[in-house]
Motif scaffolding. Structure first.
Motif, mmCIF file in Angstrom:
data_model
loop_
_atom_site.group_PDB
_atom_site.id
_atom_site.type_symbol
_atom_site.label_atom_id
_atom_site.label_comp_id
_atom_site.label_asym_id
_atom_site.label_seq_id
_atom_site.Cartn_x
_atom_site.Cartn_y
_atom_site.Cartn_z
ATOM 1 N N GLY A 4 0.665 -1.225 -0.137
ATOM 2 C CA GLY A 4 -0.060 -0.096 -0.142
ATOM 3 C C GLY A 4 0.784 1.303 0.001
ATOM 4 O O GLY A 4 1.936 1.134 0.164
ATOM 5 N N LEU A 5 0.376 2.186 -0.461
ATOM 6 C CA LEU A 5 0.811 3.554 -0.388
ATOM 7 C C LEU A 5 1.117 4.210 0.988
ATOM 8 O O LEU A 5 0.527 3.586 2.018
ATOM 9 N N PRO A 6 2.373 4.837 1.358
ATOM 10 C CA PRO A 6 2.685 5.150 2.463
ATOM 11 C C PRO A 6 1.808 6.059 3.019
ATOM 12 O O PRO A 6 1.363 6.981 2.352
ATOM 13 N N MET A 7 1.567 6.157 4.403
ATOM 14 C CA MET A 7 0.503 7.108 5.146
ATOM 15 C C MET A 7 1.236 8.535 5.277
ATOM 16 O O MET A 7 2.418 8.672 5.216
ATOM 17 N N GLN A 8 0.433 9.506 4.758
ATOM 18 C CA GLN A 8 1.011 10.823 4.823
ATOM 19 C C GLN A 8 0.904 11.256 6.223
ATOM 20 O O GLN A 8 -0.034 11.155 7.162
ATOM 21 N N PRO A 9 1.860 12.079 6.635
ATOM 22 C CA PRO A 9 2.360 12.443 7.949
ATOM 23 C C PRO A 9 0.911 13.491 8.405
ATOM 24 O O PRO A 9 0.894 14.488 7.300
ATOM 25 N N THR A 10 0.760 13.603 9.450
ATOM 26 C CA THR A 10 -0.282 14.684 9.946
ATOM 27 C C THR A 10 0.497 15.941 10.068
ATOM 28 O O THR A 10 1.363 16.069 10.944
ATOM 29 N N VAL A 11 -0.009 17.108 9.522
ATOM 30 C CA VAL A 11 0.813 18.447 9.671
ATOM 31 C C VAL A 11 -0.057 19.219 10.566
ATOM 32 O O VAL A 11 -1.474 19.549 10.233
ATOM 33 N N VAL A 12 0.566 19.815 11.676
ATOM 34 C CA VAL A 12 -0.266 20.514 12.666
ATOM 35 C C VAL A 12 0.223 21.903 12.610
ATOM 36 O O VAL A 12 1.354 22.340 12.724
ATOM 37 N N LEU A 13 -0.765 22.790 11.943
ATOM 38 C CA LEU A 13 -0.462 24.315 11.692
ATOM 39 C C LEU A 13 -0.457 25.238 12.855
ATOM 40 O O LEU A 13 0.146 26.043 13.227
ATOM 41 N N LEU A 14 -1.817 25.001 13.630
ATOM 42 C CA LEU A 14 -2.043 25.756 14.838
ATOM 43 C C LEU A 14 -1.666 25.076 16.210
ATOM 44 O O LEU A 14 -1.640 23.748 16.294
ATOM 45 N N ARG A 15 -1.343 26.146 16.989
ATOM 46 C CA ARG A 15 -1.059 25.528 18.492
ATOM 47 C C ARG A 15 -2.168 24.958 19.039
ATOM 48 O O ARG A 15 -3.523 24.789 18.740
ATOM 49 N N GLU A 16 -1.882 23.683 19.869
ATOM 50 C CA GLU A 16 -2.672 22.639 20.249
ATOM 51 C C GLU A 16 -3.844 23.711 21.359
ATOM 52 O O GLU A 16 -3.428 24.447 22.342
ATOM 53 N N GLY A 17 -5.012 23.223 21.376
ATOM 54 C CA GLY A 17 -6.057 24.064 22.103
ATOM 55 C C GLY A 17 -6.627 25.014 21.407
ATOM 56 O O GLY A 17 -7.530 25.746 21.657
ATOM 57 N N THR A 18 -6.091 25.565 20.153
ATOM 58 C CA THR A 18 -6.649 26.824 19.422
ATOM 59 C C THR A 18 -8.253 26.123 19.123
ATOM 60 O O THR A 18 -8.450 25.196 18.629
ATOM 61 N N ASP A 19 -9.081 27.016 19.115
ATOM 62 C CA ASP A 19 -10.335 26.850 18.910
ATOM 63 C C ASP A 19 -10.696 27.179 17.558
ATOM 64 O O ASP A 19 -10.495 28.583 17.208
ATOM 65 N N THR A 20 -11.002 26.406 16.502
ATOM 66 C CA THR A 20 -11.644 26.907 15.157
ATOM 67 C C THR A 20 -13.061 26.347 14.818
ATOM 68 O O THR A 20 -13.396 25.395 15.187
ATOM 69 N N SER A 21 -13.767 27.611 14.556
ATOM 70 C CA SER A 21 -15.144 27.284 13.984
ATOM 71 C C SER A 21 -15.125 27.770 12.350
ATOM 72 O O SER A 21 -14.644 28.925 12.024
ATOM 73 N N GLN A 22 -15.710 26.980 11.717
ATOM 74 C CA GLN A 22 -15.969 27.281 10.111
ATOM 75 C C GLN A 22 -17.207 26.809 9.476
ATOM 76 O O GLN A 22 -17.893 26.159 10.163
ATOM 77 N N GLY A 23 -17.367 27.532 8.411
ATOM 78 C CA GLY A 23 -18.627 26.964 7.664
ATOM 79 C C GLY A 23 -19.910 27.785 7.905
ATOM 80 O O GLY A 23 -19.737 28.849 8.542
ATOM 81 N N LYS A 24 -20.888 26.970 7.539
ATOM 82 C CA LYS A 24 -22.334 27.634 7.709
ATOM 83 C C LYS A 24 -22.690 27.731 9.151
ATOM 84 O O LYS A 24 -23.086 28.922 9.550
ATOM 85 N N PRO A 25 -22.394 26.897 9.865
ATOM 86 C CA PRO A 25 -22.755 26.925 11.451
ATOM 87 C C PRO A 25 -22.064 28.278 11.859
ATOM 88 O O PRO A 25 -22.519 28.937 12.758
ATOM 89 N N GLN A 26 -20.724 28.339 11.532
ATOM 90 C CA GLN A 26 -19.882 29.595 12.029
ATOM 91 C C GLN A 26 -20.552 31.203 11.723
ATOM 92 O O GLN A 26 -20.916 31.994 12.286
ATOM 93 N N LEU A 27 -21.147 30.966 10.565
ATOM 94 C CA LEU A 27 -21.878 32.143 9.860
ATOM 95 C C LEU A 27 -23.060 32.459 10.608
ATOM 96 O O LEU A 27 -23.493 33.605 10.925
ATOM 97 N N LEU A 28 -23.867 31.496 10.980
ATOM 98 C CA LEU A 28 -25.193 31.476 11.475
ATOM 99 C C LEU A 28 -24.964 31.863 12.975
ATOM 100 O O LEU A 28 -25.847 32.831 13.468
ATOM 101 N N SER A 29 -23.873 31.447 13.552
ATOM 102 C CA SER A 29 -23.477 31.904 14.900
ATOM 103 C C SER A 29 -23.235 33.373 14.842
ATOM 104 O O SER A 29 -23.599 34.024 15.906
ATOM 105 N N ASN A 30 -22.622 33.841 14.129
ATOM 106 C CA ASN A 30 -22.248 35.304 14.141
ATOM 107 C C ASN A 30 -23.367 36.094 13.858
ATOM 108 O O ASN A 30 -23.573 37.279 14.570
ATOM 109 N N ILE A 31 -24.285 35.530 12.936
ATOM 110 C CA ILE A 31 -25.496 36.360 13.018
ATOM 111 C C ILE A 31 -26.399 36.333 13.947
ATOM 112 O O ILE A 31 -26.939 37.352 14.689
ATOM 113 N N SER A 32 -26.541 35.072 14.871
ATOM 114 C CA SER A 32 -27.233 35.140 15.951
ATOM 115 C C SER A 32 -26.457 36.152 17.218
ATOM 116 O O SER A 32 -27.386 36.647 17.903
#
Length: 544
Positions: A4-32
């Motif tokens: 099988g193909l070798p597994m791609q290593p996981t790349v962590v860009l943000l500091r552990e514990g960073t809260d990220t919200s995205q997409g439609k739920p984030q937009l609706l949350s901002n509107i609320s």
């Protein structure tokens, strides 16, 4: 067997514990979050709006219905909702009035298109529609605004009084509108009509008395006592405040003290030679200098506020001096009369009959400190409205009249547009109706019935029909009833609200850095607590 193909290593860009919200739920949350702010502010709009009592952490209470002040005191931390705080402050700084209306309109725009976001309509289509509808509204205001003839001073003053009175209709001082409207118009007309710098209108708040005891102190023409304004310290400093000096004999120390006295006496004699009878300084004037001046019949005051000193220079002439030497006659100001007057429990110095009539001071009286502060905020709004009316001279009818006309105009235009943009334009038109609707709700009127009457009136071409909170029918021609506002208030509010709504719709992800939040909010943790917490989460330094 194929490997099988070798597994791609996981790349962590943000500091552990960073809260990220995205997409439609984030937009609706901002509107609320934005709608929650609108719910708080909505009851303060209009002539029957309610006030908010806001208590700070230190127990200081403020009573106000000014939108920008409420948002500032609430200390909103939601990143998207802070956009509304910014547009309210911008409206307050640029125009001075309409801070509540601009926030409610921006929130209503988001509320009207929330269902479209849920159904998957692209935010870019909505933003495009908002910008188009906003431009149509701005063009319509410029088309229907009424220009006032400035050539007739009496008629123009009458216009300014009506604009000031309309601005105060929703304020705590609405019961004294004629009194304060005249005071505000007189204050603005005192200023240089070319730049209209409102900072040259000073405000002094004195507890005690009633609202009618407030007064406007104006400067007029002529000259007598010479006034010297300084940025110089006239005080003997204690030895501990000076640089360290090492001496070998008592006579050497005495020579240093004598030199210091010689320096201050030289300054005082130089001031006396100028002929000045009033000496004001931004820096302290000590007991020695005060007594020296008193013996020579010279009035002096130290620690004068920078704004007060600037207004004195503007009215009396001269310039603020940073040295006591080489002061000539043109550096001194003059006034016809200088007096110290007891107002309430404090004494104030009044400079009257000055050569330049480009400055004045509002002396506000009232029973409670919170009340006087709200009066000051109300008068600031009225001053800014009158200032804009003087500069531009174009007005529109208030009381929701211009919003209803824009709504009818945009609805009519929307019928010529195919596709989804038509729905966005209609949502924009519907959002404009929040202003007259909320005015009705706050006055206890039937908003559905009155809005139906207004829609019929505007469909028939009655451009200036708006809400009447006092009449039986609930609607009237607000232009004929002299409920006027500078058109700049509406132009700025619609442009700002549309841009704020587009900005919030353009955000599809929020990244919250936990470390930066630790420094902002909450009490500081005890030493070592952060390190222990990090080790508890497996993020500390490795043990040896």
């Amino acid at each position: 067997m194929q490997r099988g193909l070798p597994m791609q290593p996981t790349v962590v860009l943000l500091r552990e514990g960073t809260d990220t919200s995205q997409g439609k739920p984030q937009l609706l949350s901002n509107i609320s979050a934005c709608l929650a702010i609108a719910e708080t502010l909505s009851s303060t709009l209009g002539p029957r709006g309610m006030d908010k009592l806001i208590v700070s952490e230190r127990g200081e209470a403020q009573i106000t219905n000014d939108g920008a002040t409420i948002l500032k005191l609430l200390e909103i931390v939601h990143p998207a909702a802070r956009t509304l705080v910014d547009i309210a402050r911008a409206q307050d700084a640029e125009v001075g009035d309409g801070t509540t209306g601009v926030v409610l309109f921006a929130c209503q725009l988001l509320k009207e298109i929330r269902s479209y976001i849920e159904e998957g309509v692209s935010p870019h289509i909505i933003m495009k529609g908002f910008r188009q509808a906003s431009q149509i509204a701005l063009d319509r205001i410029k088309e229907i605004q009424v220009s006032v003839d400035k050539s007739d001073p009496e008629r123009f003053r009458s216009l300014l009084l009506k604009c000031a009175s309309t601005s105060m209709s929703s304020k705590l001082i609405h019961s004294e509108k004629p009194f304060f409207s005249n005071m505000v118009v007189d204050a603005v007309q005192c200023l240089d009509q070319d730049d209209l710098d409102e900072s040259l209108i000073g405000v002094k708040k004195i507890a005690g008395g009633g609202m009618q005891d407030s007064m406007l102190v104006k400067a007029e023409v002529f000259q007598q006592p010479l006034i010297l304004c300084l940025n110089v310290e006239l005080e003997l400093k204690a030895e501990k405040d000076n640089a360290e000096v090492r001496v070998d004999a008592v006579s050497d120390y005495q020579a240093i003290v004598d030199a210091e006295w010689e320096i201050i006496y030289r300054k005082l004699e130089a001031i006396e030679k100028t002929g000045a009878k009033v000496v004001l300084s931004k820096l302290p004037i000590g007991d020695l200098a005060t007594q020296w001046f008193a013996d020579r019949d010279i009035f002096c005051a130290g620690r004068v506020g920078a704004g007060d000193l600037r207004r004195v220079v503007q009215a009396a002439g001269g310039a603020i001096q940073s040295t006591c030497s080489d002061i000539s006659r043109e550096h001194l100001g003059t006034c016809g009369s200088f007096q110290e007057r007891q107002i309430g429990g404090e004494r104030y110095n009044l400079f009257e009959d000055c050569p330049n009539t480009k400055t004045c001071t509002l002396v506000l009286r009232g029973g409670a400190e919170q009340f006087i502060e709200e009066v000051e905020r109300s008068l600031h709004d009225a001053i800014m409205v009158v200032k804009r009316a003087v500069k531009n001279g174009e007005v529109v009818a208030g009381g929701g009249a211009v919003e209803m006309d824009l709504s009818a105009h945009i609805r009519k235009h929307a019928l010529t547009i195919p596709g989804k943009l038509q729905a966005v334009h209609i949502a924009f038109a519907k959002a404009l109706e929040i202003i007259p609707r909320q005015i009705c709700d706050n006055a206890g009127l039937d908003s559905t019935d009155i809005l139906n009457k207004l829609r019929m009136r505007h469909h028939n071409g009655d451009t200036w029909y708006g809400v009447d909170v006092d009449g039986a029918s609930g609607v009237r021609d607000n232009m004929a009833a002299f409920v006027w506002e500078p058109s700049l208030v509406k132009l700025n509010a619609i442009a700002s609200a549309s841009e704020a709504a587009c900005l919030i719709l353009s955000v599809d992800e929020t990244v919250r850095n936990p470390q930066s939040e630790q420094g902002k909010a909450g009490p500081k943790a005890p030493p070592g607590a952060a390190q222990r917490a990090l080790r508890g989460r497996g993020r500390g330094m490795p043990r040896r």
